[in-house]
Design a protein around this motif. Structure first.
Motif, PDB file in Angstrom:
ATOM      1  N   TRP B  60       0.905  -1.133   0.050  1.00 55.05           N
ATOM      2  CA  TRP B  60      -0.209   0.214   0.052  1.00 55.05           C
ATOM      3  C   TRP B  60       0.941   1.255  -0.010  1.00 55.05           C
ATOM      4  N   LYS B  64       1.316   4.289  -2.843  1.00 53.75           N
ATOM      5  CA  LYS B  64       0.920   5.450  -2.551  1.00 53.75           C
ATOM      6  C   LYS B  64       2.075   6.569  -2.787  1.00 53.75           C
ATOM      7  N   SER B  75      -0.126  13.474  -1.696  1.00 55.40           N
ATOM      8  CA  SER B  75      -1.328  12.564  -1.286  1.00 55.40           C
ATOM      9  C   SER B  75      -1.466  12.649   0.140  1.00 55.40           C
ATOM     10  N   PHE B  76      -2.432  12.097   0.590  1.00 57.48           N
ATOM     11  CA  PHE B  76      -2.838  12.092   2.057  1.00 57.48           C
ATOM     12  C   PHE B  76      -3.391  10.554   2.481  1.00 57.48           C
ATOM     13  N   CYS B  77      -3.327  10.805   3.865  1.00 54.98           N
ATOM     14  CA  CYS B  77      -4.020   9.483   4.402  1.00 54.98           C
ATOM     15  C   CYS B  77      -4.511  10.032   5.800  1.00 54.98           C
ATOM     16  N   GLU B  80      -9.435   8.905   9.325  1.00 55.78           N
ATOM     17  CA  GLU B  80     -10.916   8.180   9.647  1.00 55.78           C
ATOM     18  C   GLU B  80     -10.767   6.853   8.708  1.00 55.78           C
ATOM     19  N   GLN B  81      -9.950   6.804   7.493  1.00 56.54           N
ATOM     20  CA  GLN B  81      -9.719   5.925   6.710  1.00 56.54           C
ATOM     21  C   GLN B  81      -8.716   4.866   7.199  1.00 56.54           C
ATOM     22  N   ARG B  82      -7.431   5.251   7.816  1.00 54.45           N
ATOM     23  CA  ARG B  82      -6.416   4.544   8.390  1.00 54.45           C
ATOM     24  C   ARG B  82      -6.115   5.148   9.843  1.00 54.45           C
TER      25      ARG B  82
END
Lengths: 202, 314
Positions: B60, B64, B75-77, B80-82
Protein backbone atom coordinates in the motif's frame (compact mmCIF):
# COMPACT_ATOMS: atom_id res chain seq x y z
CA UNK A 1 -23.86 41.83 -15.09
CA UNK A 2 -22.36 41.56 -11.62
CA UNK A 3 -18.71 42.04 -10.82
CA UNK A 4 -18.36 38.27 -10.60
CA UNK A 5 -19.60 37.41 -14.07
CA UNK A 6 -17.01 36.58 -16.68
CA UNK A 7 -17.00 38.34 -20.04
CA UNK A 8 -17.08 36.20 -23.16
CA UNK A 9 -13.31 36.58 -23.64
CA UNK A 10 -12.63 35.70 -20.03
CA UNK A 11 -14.91 32.70 -20.30
CA UNK A 12 -13.13 31.48 -23.45
CA UNK A 13 -9.74 31.96 -21.88
CA UNK A 14 -10.77 30.02 -18.78
CA UNK A 15 -12.21 27.21 -20.89
CA UNK A 16 -8.93 26.99 -22.78
CA UNK A 17 -6.88 26.90 -19.57
CA UNK A 18 -9.10 24.17 -18.21
CA UNK A 19 -9.02 22.15 -21.43
CA UNK A 20 -5.23 22.20 -21.47
CA UNK A 21 -5.03 21.36 -17.79
CA UNK A 22 -7.43 18.48 -18.26
CA UNK A 23 -5.50 17.19 -21.24
CA UNK A 24 -2.19 17.15 -19.41
CA UNK A 25 -3.74 15.80 -16.25
CA UNK A 26 -5.33 12.91 -18.12
CA UNK A 27 -2.03 12.15 -19.80
CA UNK A 28 -0.32 11.94 -16.42
CA UNK A 29 -3.15 9.87 -15.05
CA UNK A 30 -3.07 7.42 -17.92
CA UNK A 31 0.62 6.84 -17.34
CA UNK A 32 0.15 6.48 -13.62
CA UNK A 33 -2.84 4.16 -13.90
CA UNK A 34 -1.10 2.29 -16.67
CA UNK A 35 -4.22 2.08 -18.70
CA UNK A 36 -5.85 3.99 -21.46
CA UNK A 37 -7.79 6.85 -19.99
CA UNK A 38 -10.15 8.66 -22.24
CA UNK A 39 -11.42 12.04 -21.17
CA UNK A 40 -13.96 14.06 -23.02
CA UNK A 41 -13.54 17.79 -23.34
CA UNK A 42 -14.77 18.97 -20.00
CA UNK A 43 -17.95 20.95 -19.95
CA UNK A 44 -17.70 24.08 -17.93
CA UNK A 45 -20.55 26.04 -16.59
CA UNK A 46 -20.96 28.75 -14.08
CA UNK A 47 -23.53 28.00 -11.46
CA UNK A 48 -24.90 30.25 -8.81
CA UNK A 49 -24.22 28.58 -5.51
CA UNK A 50 -27.88 28.28 -4.60
CA UNK A 51 -28.61 26.47 -7.86
CA UNK A 52 -25.65 24.16 -7.66
CA UNK A 53 -27.60 21.16 -6.49
CA UNK A 54 -30.85 21.96 -8.25
CA UNK A 55 -30.17 20.65 -11.70
CA UNK A 56 -28.70 17.53 -13.13
CA UNK A 57 -28.66 15.68 -9.86
CA UNK A 58 -32.13 14.36 -9.38
CA UNK A 59 -30.54 11.39 -7.74
CA UNK A 60 -28.53 13.28 -5.18
CA UNK A 61 -29.12 10.66 -2.50
CA UNK A 62 -26.91 8.24 -4.33
CA UNK A 63 -23.87 10.43 -4.33
CA UNK A 64 -20.65 10.30 -2.40
CA UNK A 65 -18.83 13.62 -2.20
CA UNK A 66 -15.17 14.24 -1.48
CA UNK A 67 -14.11 17.77 -0.68
CA UNK A 68 -10.63 19.23 -0.92
CA UNK A 69 -9.63 22.84 -0.41
CA UNK A 70 -7.02 24.47 -2.64
CA UNK A 71 -5.14 27.70 -2.29
CA UNK A 72 -2.47 29.41 -4.35
CA UNK A 73 -0.80 32.77 -4.75
CA UNK A 74 -2.69 35.89 -5.81
CA UNK A 75 -5.72 34.88 -3.80
CA UNK A 76 -6.69 31.99 -6.04
CA UNK A 77 -8.52 29.62 -3.75
CA UNK A 78 -11.60 27.52 -3.47
CA UNK A 79 -12.94 24.10 -2.75
CA UNK A 80 -13.10 21.18 -5.12
CA UNK A 81 -15.96 18.73 -4.76
CA UNK A 82 -15.81 15.38 -6.48
CA UNK A 83 -19.13 13.66 -6.77
CA UNK A 84 -19.64 10.01 -7.46
CA UNK A 85 -22.49 7.76 -8.26
CA UNK A 86 -21.73 4.69 -6.18
CA UNK A 87 -22.67 2.32 -9.00
CA UNK A 88 -19.81 3.78 -11.01
CA UNK A 89 -17.29 3.16 -8.31
CA UNK A 90 -16.91 -0.59 -8.35
CA UNK A 91 -13.49 -1.83 -9.20
CA UNK A 92 -11.89 1.47 -8.36
CA UNK A 93 -9.28 -0.46 -6.46
CA UNK A 94 -8.43 -2.28 -9.69
CA UNK A 95 -7.98 1.02 -11.43
CA UNK A 96 -5.83 2.47 -8.69
CA UNK A 97 -3.64 -0.58 -8.52
CA UNK A 98 -4.44 -1.65 -4.99
CA UNK A 99 -5.29 -5.13 -3.82
CA UNK A 100 -8.97 -5.68 -3.10
CA UNK A 101 -8.67 -5.93 0.64
CA UNK A 102 -6.02 -3.26 0.96
CA UNK A 103 -8.41 -0.35 0.86
CA UNK A 104 -11.90 0.44 1.96
CA UNK A 105 -14.30 1.99 -0.54
CA UNK A 106 -14.05 5.32 1.30
CA UNK A 107 -10.31 5.31 1.01
CA UNK A 108 -10.48 4.48 -2.68
CA UNK A 109 -12.65 7.41 -3.62
CA UNK A 110 -10.67 9.76 -1.40
CA UNK A 111 -7.46 8.62 -3.06
CA UNK A 112 -8.86 8.91 -6.55
CA UNK A 113 -10.38 12.33 -5.80
CA UNK A 114 -7.14 13.65 -4.47
CA UNK A 115 -5.29 12.45 -7.57
CA UNK A 116 -7.88 13.93 -9.92
CA UNK A 117 -8.04 17.25 -8.11
CA UNK A 118 -4.34 17.79 -7.57
CA UNK A 119 -3.13 16.66 -11.01
CA UNK A 120 -5.71 18.88 -12.66
CA UNK A 121 -5.15 21.92 -10.47
CA UNK A 122 -1.35 21.59 -10.55
CA UNK A 123 -1.37 21.88 -14.33
CA UNK A 124 -3.93 24.63 -14.19
CA UNK A 125 -1.80 26.54 -11.69
CA UNK A 126 1.40 26.14 -13.68
CA UNK A 127 -0.32 27.69 -16.71
CA UNK A 128 -1.08 30.83 -14.76
CA UNK A 129 2.37 30.87 -13.11
CA UNK A 130 0.89 29.87 -9.82
CA UNK A 131 1.34 27.04 -7.37
CA UNK A 132 -1.37 25.29 -5.39
CA UNK A 133 -1.45 23.89 -1.93
CA UNK A 134 -4.15 21.52 -0.79
CA UNK A 135 -5.95 20.62 2.36
CA UNK A 136 -6.51 16.98 3.18
CA UNK A 137 -9.38 15.55 1.15
CA UNK A 138 -12.43 14.69 3.17
CA UNK A 139 -15.31 12.43 2.47
CA UNK A 140 -18.33 14.52 3.33
CA UNK A 141 -20.55 11.51 3.46
CA UNK A 142 -21.02 8.30 1.62
CA UNK A 143 -24.21 7.48 3.46
CA UNK A 144 -27.16 7.51 1.19
CA UNK A 145 -29.43 10.44 1.75
CA UNK A 146 -26.94 12.23 3.91
CA UNK A 147 -25.08 14.16 1.26
CA UNK A 148 -27.90 16.20 -0.20
CA UNK A 149 -29.08 16.94 3.32
CA UNK A 150 -25.62 18.01 4.31
CA UNK A 151 -25.10 20.20 1.28
CA UNK A 152 -28.47 21.89 1.35
CA UNK A 153 -28.00 22.68 5.01
CA UNK A 154 -24.82 24.60 4.34
CA UNK A 155 -25.29 28.30 4.02
CA UNK A 156 -22.96 28.74 1.10
CA UNK A 157 -20.44 31.52 1.22
CA UNK A 158 -19.93 31.05 -2.47
CA UNK A 159 -21.51 33.30 -5.04
CA UNK A 160 -20.39 31.47 -8.06
CA UNK A 161 -19.39 27.96 -8.66
CA UNK A 162 -17.44 26.81 -11.60
CA UNK A 163 -18.69 23.38 -12.46
CA UNK A 164 -16.36 21.25 -14.52
CA UNK A 165 -17.83 17.97 -15.56
CA UNK A 166 -15.32 15.28 -16.35
CA UNK A 167 -16.15 11.91 -17.82
CA UNK A 168 -13.55 9.24 -17.33
CA UNK A 169 -13.54 6.22 -19.51
CA UNK A 170 -11.11 3.42 -19.08
CA UNK A 171 -10.85 0.71 -21.71
CA UNK A 172 -12.65 -2.11 -19.95
CA UNK A 173 -15.08 -0.08 -17.92
CA UNK A 174 -16.18 3.47 -17.48
CA UNK A 175 -17.40 5.72 -14.80
CA UNK A 176 -18.35 9.32 -14.55
CA UNK A 177 -17.57 11.78 -11.91
CA UNK A 178 -18.21 15.45 -11.59
CA UNK A 179 -15.58 17.81 -10.38
CA UNK A 180 -17.07 21.00 -9.09
CA UNK A 181 -14.81 23.88 -8.22
CA UNK A 182 -16.40 26.25 -5.80
CA UNK A 183 -14.82 29.66 -5.82
CA UNK A 184 -15.68 32.40 -3.36
CA UNK A 185 -16.32 35.90 -4.61
CA UNK A 186 -12.96 37.55 -3.83
CA UNK A 187 -11.20 34.67 -5.53
CA UNK A 188 -13.33 35.17 -8.64
CA UNK A 189 -12.11 38.76 -8.85
CA UNK A 190 -8.56 37.45 -8.45
CA UNK A 191 -9.02 34.88 -11.20
CA UNK A 192 -10.42 37.56 -13.47
CA UNK A 193 -7.33 39.66 -12.84
CA UNK A 194 -5.12 36.74 -13.80
CA UNK A 195 -7.19 35.99 -16.90
CA UNK A 196 -7.08 39.64 -17.96
CA UNK A 197 -3.31 39.60 -17.67
CA UNK A 198 -3.11 36.50 -19.87
CA UNK A 199 -5.46 38.11 -22.41
CA UNK A 200 -3.32 41.25 -22.53
CA UNK A 201 -0.16 39.23 -23.13
CA UNK A 202 -1.85 37.32 -25.87
CA UNK B 1 21.87 31.38 10.58
CA UNK B 2 18.49 31.01 8.85
CA UNK B 3 19.24 27.32 8.28
CA UNK B 4 19.87 26.89 11.96
CA UNK B 5 16.63 28.65 12.72
CA UNK B 6 14.70 26.40 10.32
CA UNK B 7 16.22 23.30 11.87
CA UNK B 8 15.34 24.56 15.32
CA UNK B 9 11.75 25.24 14.28
CA UNK B 10 11.37 21.84 12.64
CA UNK B 11 12.51 20.25 15.89
CA UNK B 12 10.01 22.24 17.90
CA UNK B 13 7.03 21.47 15.67
CA UNK B 14 4.31 19.26 17.03
CA UNK B 15 4.16 17.57 13.65
CA UNK B 16 6.35 14.72 12.52
CA UNK B 17 8.59 15.31 9.52
CA UNK B 18 10.00 12.29 7.77
CA UNK B 19 12.14 12.73 4.69
CA UNK B 20 12.65 9.68 2.45
CA UNK B 21 14.66 9.25 -0.71
CA UNK B 22 13.05 7.57 -3.72
CA UNK B 23 14.23 4.16 -2.46
CA UNK B 24 12.35 4.60 0.81
CA UNK B 25 15.45 5.22 2.92
CA UNK B 26 15.16 7.72 5.74
CA UNK B 27 17.25 10.81 5.03
CA UNK B 28 16.05 12.92 7.91
CA UNK B 29 13.42 13.11 10.61
CA UNK B 30 12.61 15.67 13.24
CA UNK B 31 12.59 15.51 17.00
CA UNK B 32 8.84 14.90 17.16
CA UNK B 33 9.30 11.53 15.45
CA UNK B 34 12.45 10.69 17.35
CA UNK B 35 10.62 11.19 20.62
CA UNK B 36 7.33 9.56 19.70
CA UNK B 37 8.89 6.58 17.98
CA UNK B 38 11.37 6.36 20.87
CA UNK B 39 14.23 5.43 18.57
CA UNK B 40 17.71 6.82 18.36
CA UNK B 41 18.65 9.16 15.52
CA UNK B 42 21.79 7.14 14.73
CA UNK B 43 19.90 3.88 14.31
CA UNK B 44 17.45 5.41 11.89
CA UNK B 45 19.13 7.72 9.41
CA UNK B 46 20.04 5.94 6.19
CA UNK B 47 17.89 2.90 7.01
CA UNK B 48 14.88 1.71 5.02
CA UNK B 49 11.63 3.09 6.37
CA UNK B 50 10.25 -0.47 6.34
CA UNK B 51 12.93 -1.70 8.72
CA UNK B 52 12.39 1.16 11.14
CA UNK B 53 8.60 0.99 10.90
CA UNK B 54 7.87 -2.68 10.09
CA UNK B 55 4.18 -2.06 10.81
CA UNK B 56 3.80 -0.13 7.53
CA UNK B 57 1.57 -1.89 4.98
CA UNK B 58 4.36 -2.19 2.48
CA UNK B 59 2.51 -2.70 -0.81
CA UNK B 60 0.00 0.00 0.00
CA UNK B 61 2.74 2.37 1.07
CA UNK B 62 4.79 1.81 -2.08
CA UNK B 63 1.78 2.33 -4.31
CA UNK B 64 0.90 5.50 -2.42
CA UNK B 65 4.41 6.88 -2.77
CA UNK B 66 4.55 5.90 -6.42
CA UNK B 67 1.64 8.25 -7.09
CA UNK B 68 3.54 11.05 -5.38
CA UNK B 69 6.71 10.29 -7.33
CA UNK B 70 5.08 9.79 -10.69
CA UNK B 71 2.47 12.52 -10.58
CA UNK B 72 4.65 14.86 -8.54
CA UNK B 73 1.63 15.73 -6.51
CA UNK B 74 0.87 15.40 -2.87
CA UNK B 75 -1.18 12.61 -1.37
CA UNK B 76 -2.96 12.10 1.93
CA UNK B 77 -3.94 9.47 4.39
CA UNK B 78 -6.50 10.44 7.03
CA UNK B 79 -7.26 8.84 10.40
CA UNK B 80 -10.85 8.19 9.41
CA UNK B 81 -9.68 5.74 6.78
CA UNK B 82 -6.55 4.49 8.54
CA UNK B 83 -6.27 5.25 12.21
CA UNK B 84 -2.49 5.35 11.95
CA UNK B 85 0.32 4.37 9.64
CA UNK B 86 3.23 4.64 12.04
CA UNK B 87 3.04 3.08 15.46
CA UNK B 88 3.83 6.15 17.52
CA UNK B 89 3.05 6.92 21.11
CA UNK B 90 0.97 9.96 21.89
CA UNK B 91 0.38 12.41 24.67
CA UNK B 92 -3.01 11.20 25.87
CA UNK B 93 -2.47 7.54 26.74
CA UNK B 94 -4.48 7.87 29.96
CA UNK B 95 -7.46 9.92 28.87
CA UNK B 96 -8.17 8.29 25.52
CA UNK B 97 -8.50 4.65 24.54
CA UNK B 98 -6.10 5.02 21.61
CA UNK B 99 -3.05 2.82 21.95
CA UNK B 100 -1.20 4.52 19.11
CA UNK B 101 -1.32 8.09 17.87
CA UNK B 102 -4.13 8.73 15.39
CA UNK B 103 -2.58 10.40 12.37
CA UNK B 104 -3.24 12.53 9.36
CA UNK B 105 -0.35 11.99 6.98
CA UNK B 106 0.56 14.15 4.01
CA UNK B 107 2.99 12.89 1.39
CA UNK B 108 4.79 15.70 -0.40
CA UNK B 109 7.07 15.40 -3.41
CA UNK B 110 10.34 17.19 -2.76
CA UNK B 111 11.68 18.72 -5.93
CA UNK B 112 14.95 20.54 -6.19
CA UNK B 113 15.24 22.54 -9.41
CA UNK B 114 12.72 20.32 -11.16
CA UNK B 115 14.29 17.03 -10.08
CA UNK B 116 12.48 14.82 -7.60
CA UNK B 117 14.79 14.29 -4.64
CA UNK B 118 12.51 12.38 -2.38
CA UNK B 119 9.32 12.42 -0.40
CA UNK B 120 8.49 14.36 2.72
CA UNK B 121 5.88 12.84 4.99
CA UNK B 122 4.15 15.11 7.48
CA UNK B 123 2.56 13.29 10.37
CA UNK B 124 0.02 15.15 12.47
CA UNK B 125 -1.18 13.90 15.82
CA UNK B 126 -4.98 13.86 15.67
CA UNK B 127 -5.59 11.54 18.60
CA UNK B 128 -7.72 14.26 20.20
CA UNK B 129 -9.89 14.77 17.14
CA UNK B 130 -10.26 11.04 16.68
CA UNK B 131 -11.23 10.54 20.31
CA UNK B 132 -13.89 13.24 20.36
CA UNK B 133 -15.25 12.29 16.95
CA UNK B 134 -15.64 8.68 18.08
CA UNK B 135 -17.41 9.79 21.24
CA UNK B 136 -19.70 12.00 19.20
CA UNK B 137 -20.48 9.20 16.75
CA UNK B 138 -21.26 6.84 19.60
CA UNK B 139 -23.56 9.38 21.23
CA UNK B 140 -25.30 10.05 17.92
CA UNK B 141 -25.81 6.34 17.32
CA UNK B 142 -27.28 5.85 20.77
CA UNK B 143 -29.47 8.87 20.31
CA UNK B 144 -30.71 7.68 16.94
CA UNK B 145 -31.44 4.26 18.41
CA UNK B 146 -33.26 5.54 21.49
CA UNK B 147 -35.26 7.77 19.21
CA UNK B 148 -36.56 4.72 17.38
CA UNK B 149 -36.94 2.15 20.11
CA UNK B 150 -39.60 1.68 22.75
CA UNK B 151 -37.64 1.52 25.99
CA UNK B 152 -39.71 -1.24 27.58
CA UNK B 153 -40.27 -3.73 24.78
CA UNK B 154 -37.25 -2.89 22.59
CA UNK B 155 -39.53 -2.83 19.56
CA UNK B 156 -39.90 0.25 17.36
CA UNK B 157 -41.72 3.07 19.08
CA UNK B 158 -44.94 4.47 17.69
CA UNK B 159 -43.32 7.44 15.97
CA UNK B 160 -40.64 5.45 14.16
CA UNK B 161 -43.02 2.61 13.34
CA UNK B 162 -45.48 5.02 11.76
CA UNK B 163 -42.68 6.58 9.69
CA UNK B 164 -41.80 3.09 8.49
CA UNK B 165 -45.42 2.46 7.57
CA UNK B 166 -45.62 5.71 5.63
CA UNK B 167 -42.51 4.73 3.66
CA UNK B 168 -43.63 1.16 3.01
CA UNK B 169 -47.06 2.40 2.03
CA UNK B 170 -45.79 4.77 -0.62
CA UNK B 171 -43.28 2.19 -1.86
CA UNK B 172 -46.00 -0.44 -2.21
CA UNK B 173 -48.18 2.10 -3.99
CA UNK B 174 -45.45 3.09 -6.40
CA UNK B 175 -44.40 -0.42 -7.35
CA UNK B 176 -47.87 -1.94 -6.93
CA UNK B 177 -46.60 -4.41 -4.37
CA UNK B 178 -48.60 -6.08 -1.65
CA UNK B 179 -48.47 -4.68 1.84
CA UNK B 180 -50.18 -6.07 4.92
CA UNK B 181 -50.71 -4.73 8.39
CA UNK B 182 -51.29 -6.83 11.48
CA UNK B 183 -52.52 -5.06 14.61
CA UNK B 184 -52.75 -6.95 17.86
CA UNK B 185 -54.12 -6.07 21.24
CA UNK B 186 -53.64 -8.14 24.38
CA UNK B 187 -56.94 -9.34 25.83
CA UNK B 188 -58.11 -8.18 29.24
CA UNK B 189 -54.83 -6.43 29.89
CA UNK B 190 -56.32 -4.09 32.48
CA UNK B 191 -57.49 -7.09 34.51
CA UNK B 192 -54.02 -8.61 34.21
CA UNK B 193 -52.48 -5.36 35.50
CA UNK B 194 -54.93 -5.32 38.40
CA UNK B 195 -54.14 -8.94 39.28
CA UNK B 196 -50.38 -8.99 38.93
CA UNK B 197 -49.50 -5.32 39.30
CA UNK B 198 -47.92 -3.10 36.71
CA UNK B 199 -44.59 -4.89 36.89
CA UNK B 200 -46.33 -8.12 35.98
CA UNK B 201 -48.06 -6.30 33.14
CA UNK B 202 -44.76 -4.90 31.94
CA UNK B 203 -43.22 -8.36 31.92
CA UNK B 204 -46.11 -9.64 29.79
CA UNK B 205 -45.48 -6.84 27.29
CA UNK B 206 -41.77 -7.64 27.15
CA UNK B 207 -42.30 -11.40 26.78
CA UNK B 208 -45.03 -10.95 24.19
CA UNK B 209 -42.77 -8.69 22.14
CA UNK B 210 -40.04 -11.33 22.30
CA UNK B 211 -42.42 -14.10 21.23
CA UNK B 212 -43.68 -12.08 18.25
CA UNK B 213 -40.18 -11.02 17.19
CA UNK B 214 -39.17 -14.68 16.85
CA UNK B 215 -41.89 -15.25 14.26
CA UNK B 216 -41.03 -12.36 11.97
CA UNK B 217 -39.03 -12.37 8.77
CA UNK B 218 -36.36 -9.91 7.77
CA UNK B 219 -38.06 -6.82 6.48
CA UNK B 220 -41.10 -7.11 8.71
CA UNK B 221 -41.44 -4.05 10.91
CA UNK B 222 -42.67 -4.58 14.43
CA UNK B 223 -43.60 -1.75 16.75
CA UNK B 224 -45.51 -0.90 19.92
CA UNK B 225 -48.49 1.07 18.78
CA UNK B 226 -49.76 2.06 22.19
CA UNK B 227 -50.25 0.62 25.73
CA UNK B 228 -50.85 -3.08 25.07
CA UNK B 229 -51.28 -2.73 21.34
CA UNK B 230 -48.60 -3.87 18.87
CA UNK B 231 -48.47 -3.67 15.10
CA UNK B 232 -46.51 -5.46 12.39
CA UNK B 233 -45.94 -4.18 8.87
CA UNK B 234 -45.53 -7.03 6.39
CA UNK B 235 -44.11 -5.81 3.08
CA UNK B 236 -44.78 -7.87 -0.07
CA UNK B 237 -47.41 -9.93 1.74
CA UNK B 238 -50.96 -10.57 0.61
CA UNK B 239 -54.01 -11.12 2.79
CA UNK B 240 -53.64 -14.91 2.94
CA UNK B 241 -49.97 -14.64 3.87
CA UNK B 242 -50.69 -12.03 6.50
CA UNK B 243 -53.49 -14.15 7.96
CA UNK B 244 -51.05 -17.02 8.32
CA UNK B 245 -48.53 -14.81 10.13
CA UNK B 246 -51.28 -13.38 12.34
CA UNK B 247 -52.54 -16.85 13.23
CA UNK B 248 -49.03 -17.97 14.16
CA UNK B 249 -48.63 -14.87 16.31
CA UNK B 250 -51.96 -15.55 18.02
CA UNK B 251 -51.04 -19.17 18.79
CA UNK B 252 -47.58 -18.28 19.98
CA UNK B 253 -48.91 -15.66 22.40
CA UNK B 254 -51.63 -18.01 23.69
CA UNK B 255 -49.10 -20.82 24.27
CA UNK B 256 -46.57 -18.55 25.93
CA UNK B 257 -46.67 -18.97 29.69
CA UNK B 258 -44.87 -16.27 31.59
CA UNK B 259 -43.37 -16.91 35.03
CA UNK B 260 -43.81 -13.99 37.39
CA UNK B 261 -43.09 -14.22 41.13
CA UNK B 262 -43.79 -17.97 41.25
CA UNK B 263 -47.02 -17.53 39.40
CA UNK B 264 -47.84 -18.24 35.78
CA UNK B 265 -49.40 -15.58 33.59
CA UNK B 266 -51.24 -16.56 30.45
CA UNK B 267 -52.38 -14.03 27.95
CA UNK B 268 -54.17 -14.02 24.61
CA UNK B 269 -54.38 -11.49 21.82
CA UNK B 270 -57.01 -10.29 19.40
CA UNK B 271 -55.67 -9.56 15.97
CA UNK B 272 -56.88 -7.53 12.99
CA UNK B 273 -55.35 -7.88 9.54
CA UNK B 274 -55.66 -5.54 6.59
CA UNK B 275 -53.91 -5.20 3.26
CA UNK B 276 -53.32 -2.27 0.99
CA UNK B 277 -56.27 -1.66 -1.29
CA UNK B 278 -56.82 0.48 -4.34
CA UNK B 279 -59.21 2.61 -2.30
CA UNK B 280 -56.61 3.41 0.37
CA UNK B 281 -54.94 6.63 -0.49
CA UNK B 282 -53.29 7.19 2.87
CA UNK B 283 -51.49 4.83 5.18
CA UNK B 284 -53.84 5.92 7.94
CA UNK B 285 -56.65 4.16 6.05
CA UNK B 286 -54.71 0.93 6.32
CA UNK B 287 -54.42 1.41 10.07
CA UNK B 288 -58.11 2.08 10.50
CA UNK B 289 -59.04 -0.96 8.40
CA UNK B 290 -56.83 -3.17 10.56
CA UNK B 291 -58.30 -1.50 13.62
CA UNK B 292 -61.86 -2.26 12.54
CA UNK B 293 -60.89 -5.91 12.03
CA UNK B 294 -59.23 -5.93 15.44
CA UNK B 295 -62.40 -4.55 16.99
CA UNK B 296 -64.37 -7.30 15.28
CA UNK B 297 -62.01 -9.92 16.75
CA UNK B 298 -62.64 -8.46 20.20
CA UNK B 299 -66.41 -8.43 19.65
CA UNK B 300 -66.43 -12.05 18.46
CA UNK B 301 -64.93 -13.24 21.76
CA UNK B 302 -61.21 -12.38 21.61
CA UNK B 303 -58.16 -14.64 21.02
CA UNK B 304 -58.84 -14.72 17.31
CA UNK B 305 -57.78 -13.23 14.00
CA UNK B 306 -60.19 -11.21 11.88
CA UNK B 307 -59.58 -9.91 8.37
CA UNK B 308 -60.59 -6.51 7.09
CA UNK B 309 -63.40 -6.96 4.60
CA UNK B 310 -63.77 -5.38 1.22
CA UNK B 311 -67.22 -4.15 2.22
CA UNK B 312 -65.74 -2.28 5.15
CA UNK B 313 -63.46 -0.42 2.81
CA UNK B 314 -66.18 0.86 0.53
Amino acid sequence: MSAFDLSEDQQDCLQELINVAMGQASDQLARYLNTFVYLKVPSIEQVKSDQLFDSGHQNLEAIAVVSQGFFGYEGIRGEALLMYQPQDSHRLADLLGYEDDEMSFDEQIIDLSSILTTTFLNVFASQIDNQMSYSAPRLISANQGMVSEHLTQQAFNWDLALKVRISYQVTDYSFNCDMVLLIPEEAIINIKTVIDRILEDF
Amino acid sequence: MLDEFCLDISNRLNTGILFLDCDYNIIMWNRFLEVHANKNDNDVIGKSVFSIFPELPRKWFERKLSSVIQLKTQSFCGWEQRHHLFELFHSRPITTDSHFMAQNCTFLPVEISGELEGICILIEDVTDVCHYQNQLNKALEELALSNRIDGLTQTFNRKHWEECLAKEFSRARRHQHDLALVMLDLDHFKLLNDTFGHQGGDLVLVETAKAVTKLLRMGDLFGRYGGEEFAVILPNTNLAGAEEVAERIRQSIAKNTIRYQDRTISVTASIGVATIDSIDTRYEDLISNADIALYEAKAKGRNRVCLAKETLLA
